[in-house]
Design a protein around this motif. Sequence first.
Motif, mmCIF file in Angstrom:
data_model
loop_
_atom_site.group_PDB
_atom_site.id
_atom_site.type_symbol
_atom_site.label_atom_id
_atom_site.label_comp_id
_atom_site.label_asym_id
_atom_site.label_seq_id
_atom_site.Cartn_x
_atom_site.Cartn_y
_atom_site.Cartn_z
ATOM 1 N N HIS A 150 4.017 13.473 0.345
ATOM 2 C CA HIS A 150 3.412 12.502 1.264
ATOM 3 C C HIS A 150 3.920 11.110 0.913
ATOM 4 C CE1 HIS A 150 0.086 10.095 2.987
ATOM 5 N NE2 HIS A 150 0.009 9.528 1.802
ATOM 6 N N VAL A 151 4.400 10.381 1.935
ATOM 7 C CA VAL A 151 4.847 8.999 1.755
ATOM 8 C C VAL A 151 4.177 8.169 2.846
ATOM 9 C CG1 VAL A 151 6.798 7.414 1.666
ATOM 10 C CG2 VAL A 151 7.096 9.779 0.915
ATOM 11 N N ARG B 201 -3.006 11.931 -3.194
ATOM 12 C CA ARG B 201 -1.889 11.631 -2.302
ATOM 13 C C ARG B 201 -1.024 10.520 -2.883
ATOM 14 N NH1 ARG B 201 -3.318 13.234 3.368
ATOM 15 N NH2 ARG B 201 -1.736 11.769 4.002
ATOM 16 N N ASN B 202 -1.428 9.984 -4.028
ATOM 17 C CA ASN B 202 -0.699 8.871 -4.624
ATOM 18 C C ASN B 202 -0.483 9.131 -6.120
ATOM 19 O OD1 ASN B 202 0.602 6.402 -4.592
ATOM 20 N ND2 ASN B 202 -1.256 5.233 -4.887
ATOM 21 N N ASN B 203 -0.076 10.350 -6.462
ATOM 22 C CA ASN B 203 0.079 10.707 -7.874
ATOM 23 C C ASN B 203 1.536 10.742 -8.339
ATOM 24 O OD1 ASN B 203 0.986 13.015 -6.626
ATOM 25 N ND2 ASN B 203 -0.562 14.367 -7.478
ATOM 26 N N ALA B 204 2.474 10.379 -7.476
ATOM 27 C CA ALA B 204 3.904 10.329 -7.801
ATOM 28 C C ALA B 204 4.418 11.648 -8.370
ATOM 29 C CB ALA B 204 4.211 9.172 -8.747
ATOM 30 N N THR B 205 3.895 12.760 -7.860
ATOM 31 C CA THR B 205 4.389 14.079 -8.250
ATOM 32 C C THR B 205 4.703 14.900 -7.003
ATOM 33 O OG1 THR B 205 2.175 15.068 -8.328
ATOM 34 C CG2 THR B 205 3.028 14.138 -10.379
ATOM 35 N N LEU C 75 9.258 9.397 -9.746
ATOM 36 C CA LEU C 75 8.684 10.590 -9.135
ATOM 37 C C LEU C 75 8.952 11.770 -10.050
ATOM 38 C CD1 LEU C 75 7.523 12.162 -6.636
ATOM 39 C CD2 LEU C 75 9.882 12.286 -5.814
ATOM 40 N N LYS C 76 7.941 12.571 -10.296
ATOM 41 C CA LYS C 76 8.112 13.774 -11.108
ATOM 42 C C LYS C 76 8.060 14.991 -10.200
ATOM 43 C CE LYS C 76 6.796 12.702 -15.760
ATOM 44 N NZ LYS C 76 8.105 12.842 -16.273
ATOM 45 N N VAL C 77 9.092 15.810 -10.275
ATOM 46 C CA VAL C 77 9.063 17.107 -9.610
ATOM 47 C C VAL C 77 8.673 18.104 -10.691
ATOM 48 C CG1 VAL C 77 10.396 18.876 -8.414
ATOM 49 C CG2 VAL C 77 10.762 16.449 -7.861
ATOM 50 N N ASN D 140 0.810 -1.226 0.000
ATOM 51 C CA ASN D 140 0.000 0.000 0.000
ATOM 52 C C ASN D 140 0.844 1.279 0.000
ATOM 53 O OD1 ASN D 140 -2.366 -1.618 0.166
ATOM 54 N ND2 ASN D 140 -2.064 -1.791 2.367
ATOM 55 N N LEU D 141 1.923 1.280 -0.766
ATOM 56 C CA LEU D 141 2.787 2.461 -0.826
ATOM 57 C C LEU D 141 2.069 3.611 -1.517
ATOM 58 C CD1 LEU D 141 5.570 3.799 -0.383
ATOM 59 C CD2 LEU D 141 6.227 2.901 -2.612
ATOM 60 N N GLU D 142 2.035 4.765 -0.861
ATOM 61 C CA GLU D 142 1.487 5.995 -1.433
ATOM 62 C C GLU D 142 2.618 7.004 -1.555
ATOM 63 O OE1 GLU D 142 -1.633 7.541 1.017
ATOM 64 O OE2 GLU D 142 -2.983 5.871 0.586
ATOM 65 N N LEU D 143 2.664 7.676 -2.696
ATOM 66 C CA LEU D 143 3.690 8.676 -2.958
ATOM 67 C C LEU D 143 3.044 9.783 -3.779
ATOM 68 C CD1 LEU D 143 6.710 9.569 -3.116
ATOM 69 C CD2 LEU D 143 6.873 8.168 -5.179
ATOM 70 N N GLY D 144 2.960 10.974 -3.218
ATOM 71 C CA GLY D 144 2.336 12.058 -3.969
ATOM 72 C C GLY D 144 2.307 13.362 -3.215
ATOM 73 N N SER D 145 1.898 14.384 -3.929
ATOM 74 C CA SER D 145 1.911 15.734 -3.367
ATOM 75 C C SER D 145 0.777 15.956 -2.385
ATOM 76 C CB SER D 145 1.850 16.766 -4.489
ATOM 77 O OG SER D 145 0.663 16.594 -5.245
ATOM 78 N N GLY D 146 -0.414 15.487 -2.707
ATOM 79 C CA GLY D 146 -1.538 15.640 -1.791
ATOM 80 C C GLY D 146 -1.901 17.075 -1.478
ATOM 81 N N HIS D 147 -1.621 18.010 -2.380
ATOM 82 C CA HIS D 147 -1.920 19.433 -2.164
ATOM 83 C C HIS D 147 -2.960 19.915 -3.157
ATOM 84 C CE1 HIS D 147 1.254 20.225 0.721
ATOM 85 N NE2 HIS D 147 2.084 19.530 -0.029
ATOM 86 N N ASP D 148 -3.769 20.846 -2.728
ATOM 87 C CA ASP D 148 -4.717 21.545 -3.611
ATOM 88 C C ASP D 148 -5.540 20.578 -4.453
ATOM 89 O OD1 ASP D 148 -3.586 23.894 -2.633
ATOM 90 O OD2 ASP D 148 -2.139 23.983 -4.272
ATOM 91 N N GLY D 149 -6.056 19.541 -3.821
ATOM 92 C CA GLY D 149 -6.901 18.591 -4.532
ATOM 93 C C GLY D 149 -6.144 17.509 -5.277
#
Length: 154
Positions: A59-60, A47-51, A147-149, A35-44
């Motif tokens: 957020h990890v 939390r799991n968008n790899a950006t 991961l995309k920055v 259940n690994l989540e990786l994402g920005s989780g900001h402004d809609g």
Amino acid sequence: MKNLLKFLFVFLALSLAITSCDDDDDDNRNPEITNLELGSGHDGDSRNNATAYPGRDIHVAADVFAKNKIEKVVITIHEEEHHHAGTKAEGTEEWETTVEYKDYEGQLNAKFHKHIDIPKNAEPGDYHFHFKVVDKQGLTTEVNRELKVLAKKK
């Protein structure tokens, strides 16, 4: 009657031997990451968008299980080597980080949840994300993601 007793003795001996082997194998089982989540989780954003975005955090989260108890969790983030071929946006710098977490040491199960800050001047682009769990016997499991920055969100 003697044959029945011999059969029962052999059956019990084999059962004990098989059970003993199973326990040994379990001790050498690598930690599990689910259940690994990786994402920005900001402004809609998910939390799991790899950006991620410079100047914000990422957020990890993951579920971790280690039969031999957790020693540490290590997260490494670094740029893809071929991602910019020498062209860097003005005011940005290559960014990489390695963070070691001992918060979960000694636990069998953990709900890992952390936020990692992305520097304001981190160069946008493609990055590698590594999530590694090490148990008390030195056994490891690693999950890798892209991961995309992205350029700063307005």
